[in-house]
Enzyme design. Structure first.
Site, mmCIF file in Angstrom:
data_model
loop_
_atom_site.group_PDB
_atom_site.id
_atom_site.type_symbol
_atom_site.label_atom_id
_atom_site.label_comp_id
_atom_site.label_asym_id
_atom_site.label_seq_id
_atom_site.Cartn_x
_atom_site.Cartn_y
_atom_site.Cartn_z
ATOM 1 N N ASP A 194 0.807 -1.208 0.000
ATOM 2 C CA ASP A 194 0.000 0.000 0.000
ATOM 3 C C ASP A 194 0.842 1.260 0.000
ATOM 4 O OD1 ASP A 194 -2.594 1.361 0.259
ATOM 5 O OD2 ASP A 194 -1.888 1.898 2.258
ATOM 6 N N MET A 275 -7.353 5.800 3.074
ATOM 7 C CA MET A 275 -7.542 6.919 2.143
ATOM 8 C C MET A 275 -6.335 7.143 1.240
ATOM 9 S SD MET A 275 -10.568 8.058 2.688
ATOM 10 C CE MET A 275 -10.436 9.574 1.747
ATOM 11 N N ARG A 276 -5.279 6.348 1.430
ATOM 12 C CA ARG A 276 -4.084 6.591 0.624
ATOM 13 C C ARG A 276 -4.356 6.384 -0.857
ATOM 14 N NH1 ARG A 276 -0.526 3.782 3.351
ATOM 15 N NH2 ARG A 276 0.423 5.547 4.434
ATOM 16 N N ALA A 277 -5.191 5.407 -1.195
ATOM 17 C CA ALA A 277 -5.489 5.147 -2.602
ATOM 18 C C ALA A 277 -6.166 6.345 -3.257
ATOM 19 C CB ALA A 277 -6.368 3.904 -2.722
ATOM 20 N N VAL A 280 -3.461 9.000 -3.858
ATOM 21 C CA VAL A 280 -2.558 8.606 -4.943
ATOM 22 C C VAL A 280 -3.261 8.720 -6.294
ATOM 23 C CG1 VAL A 280 -1.288 6.675 -5.945
ATOM 24 C CG2 VAL A 280 -1.120 7.130 -3.503
#
Length: 662
Positions: A194, A275-277, A280
């Site tokens: 991730d 929420m990283r996706a 990104v």
């Protein structure tokens, strides 16, 4: 210096090239993880990118590559005059070796000078060298977990922190992180996957014409690297100028509410954790628009960003293959599309832009059907006679922890006790080579008796190199878990193979979580086979296990001898890694001459070599012969039943309590 292979001369690999270029345009995308089989130009493409990056302006003499226009206020070589002149140099690509130490990665403090003189004598590491360039990690899946954590933290924060016994150093570390890996050699943990912004899958083309072109270009480069690079110089210059233009355009790109809603809806539809996706994807879509020469993010940018940013984030357990359902993606984008967005099936290209779409990843079938009713134990299987269809594994469970007794010195992991660089401090010793972990109390204790003789007059402690003490620490190591699985007819006759495969699958999952290497030896009929040589890929072991056929006699001795031979070879390759042999059988021996006596002799070889072993007793039914228990005794190991193998098994808990009481 060897002339790098031109980036524009790499044949195929459109997704890989696009992902690298997007990170060159916007390093905040978060780097690229390149997954693929060996020999697919992964490393070639990454190294070729360096020549496309614009030169960087640096403060002369600064070991941390500070920008003269905005120098780092906390630079260890600072302070720098913000208005001073600078020098230019090409962007660097720094390669992190798999066997690197923590000090080599983050840098090292001179502990002796820090204690005796109170100065921060700091030797920069690879993170400092990679600042404002590329940090390349080949075979990132083989890198120690704590090193992966360190470099991913630095990539996320843009800075590296070094802490040693109350002395700390911080420096900027902003770089384009690129990792390559071959999934056959083991997977990264989902938490680490991730942290990479984008991921691409690469494979060799099956088109003869394209393969011919790859060979032709490679041979031409090997014959005359400089001449080959010169033929591609104009295209390289054009791509370099386009990167510069896209960087300048990037702050002006508008990410509208419609595109942002599509991004959020896509991440929600694919049930991506955290929420990283979303972040990104937003950065990638913005970089795609800038690369295409546009100031608005369109649906086609969102679609391409999803194909690059989401597949590796959908991996829930080590046996899941990364992938994305493109039909579902298109439906989600269509549902949340705005009137100003084009058809998501558009070509995705701007002025002069490359047309790149990720290859479709169809969902696989459910595997083999359940096996036919098992045939009897007494039927031999020469040439495959009597072989039964592979049986599907039962649902895996949380397995009881199996470990190697004693204290080892192998690679860091999570299974058996070992002396490691990380863990609780258990003592001190004189350092052998470079001091890495100072034992402060032991160092002070060694230096204290000599202060008067050394002429100490002030408050400071006079410390010499002979006084320094290295902390010895105890943590956990990873082991080689070698599975020796009975696939004979006696295992299938009582419909036990599904439960047996489920148990082995559970142990494989445990081995993955504990960072072990695994191997698989099977025996049936008249011989034993190495179904999987020792590897870090539990995925490969699970796949071999799923397709394992059953039937025939039980050549137990052959299986044990084959396993002993595998361990002998592996000890030469990796002598520090201790082995744990897990024999999965009901203990019967019917194959080969004098099967029982030969199996007994083979088992005693393990006991003589001190190899830790566990026998998983698969015997069932009201009448039990206890053969697996006898085998465990001859191996010098222990025996557990399938029920006791479960971590939450009542029988297993009772047996553990009784063992402790005894």
């Amino acid at each position: 210096m060897t002339t790098p292979f031109p980036f524009t001369a790499v044949v195929g690999q459109d997704d890989l090239r696009l992902a690298l270029l997007l990170n060159a345009v916007s390093p905040s995308v978060g780097g690229v993880l390149v997954r693929g089989e060996k020999g697919t130009a992964k490393s070639t493409a990454v190294r070729a990118l360096t020549s496309l990056l614009p030169e960087v302006a640096v403060v002369p003499g600064c070991r941390f590559s500070c920008d003269p226009a905005s120098p780092d206020s906390g630079c260890p070589d600072g302070p720098h005059d913000g208005g001073g002149g600078g020098a230019s140099r090409p962007a660097r690509m720094v390669e992190l070796p798999v066997g690197a130490s923590e000090d080599r990665l983050v840098g090292a403090l001179d502990i002796e000078r820090a204690l005796a003189e109170g100065v921060k004598a700091f030797e920069p590491g690879l993170l400092a060298a990679a600042h404002r360039g590329i940090l390349y990690v080949d075979e990132v899946n083989l890198l120690h977990d704590h090193l992966v954590d360190l470099l991913l933290d630095a990539a996320a924060m843009g800075a590296s922190y070094v802490e040693r016994e109350g002395v700390s150093v911080r420096h900027a570390a902003r770089f384009l992180l690129v990792g390559t890996m071959n999934p056959e050699e083991g997977e990264l943990r989902p938490q680490l996957l991730d942290r990479f912004g984008l991921t691409v899958e690469v494979s060799a083309s099956r088109e003869p014409d394209q393969r011919v072109e790859v060979v032709r270009r490679r041979l031409a480069y090997d014959d005359d690297p400089a001449g080959f690079a010169a033929r591609w110089a104009d295209e390289e210059a054009a791509v370099r100028q386009r990167i510069v233009a896209a960087r300048e355009l990037l702050p002006s790109v508008r990410l509208g509410d419609g595109a942002l809603r599509q991004i959020a809806a896509t991440c929600a539809a694919f049930e991506v954790d955290g929420m990283r996706a979303d972040i990104v994807m937003a950065r990638t879509a913005t970089a795609l628009a800038a690369w295409a020469g546009r100031t608005d993010v369109l649906a086609e940018d969102v679609r391409q960003a999803a194909l690059l940013a989401l597949p590796h984030r959908r991996r829930r357990n080590p046996f899941d293959a990364p992938g994305l359902d493109e039909d579902k993606l298109d439906e989600t984008l269509e549902e949340f599309s705005g009137d100003d967005d084009p058809d998501p099936d558009g070509d995705g290209g701007g002025p002069g832009g490359a047309v790149v779409t990720a290859a479709g990843r169809g969902a696989g079938g459910d595997g083999a059907d359940a096996a036919r009713p098992a045939e009897g134990e007494g039927e031999p299987a020469p040439g495959g006679a009597g072989e039964q269809s592979p049986v599907r594994a039962a649902e895996p469970f949380r397995a009881k922890v199996l470990s190697v007794p004693g204290i080892g010195e192998g690679v860091a992991g999570r299974r058996s006790r070992a002396r490691t660089e990380h863990g609780r401090t258990t003592g001190a010793r004189r350092p052998q080579g470079t001091l890495t972990k100072l034992h402060l109390a032991a160092t002070v204790q060694a230096a204290a008796p000599h202060q008067r003789a050394r002429g100490r007059s002030g408050r400071g402690l006079v410390v010499r190199r002979d006084d320094l003490r290295q902390a010895t620490r105890e943590g956990r190591e990873g082991n080689l878990v070698l599975f020796v699985v009975d696939a004979s007819g006696s295992m299938a006759a009582r419909q036990r193979m599904s439960a047996v495969k489920g148990a082995v699958l559970s142990l494989l999952l445990d081995a993955y979580q504990r960072r072990d290497k695994v191997g698989l030896v099977t025996f049936r009929g008249s011989a034993a086979d190495v179904a999987l040589p020792p590897t870090s890929s539990v995925d490969a072991a699970a796949a071999r296990l799923e397709s394992l056929p059953t039937g025939g006699r039980t050549p137990l001795a052959a299986g044990l001898l084959k396993a002993h031979d595998v361990l002998r070879v592996e000890r030469l390759r990796d002598p520090a890694r201790r082995a744990l042999v897990v024999v999965v059988t009901d203990g019967r021996a019917t194959g080969g001459p004098e099967p029982v006596a030969m199996a007994s002799r083979a088992a005693r070889l393990f006991a003589a070599d001190g190899i830790a072993s566990v026998v998983v007793d698969c015997e069932s039914g009201p009448v039990r012969l206890g053969l697996a228990g006898r085998l465990a005794g001859e191996l010098g190991g222990t025996a557990v039943t399938l029920d006791e193998l479960r971590a939450d098994s009542i029988a297993g808990l009772v047996k553990d309590v009784q063992r402790r009481a005894a």
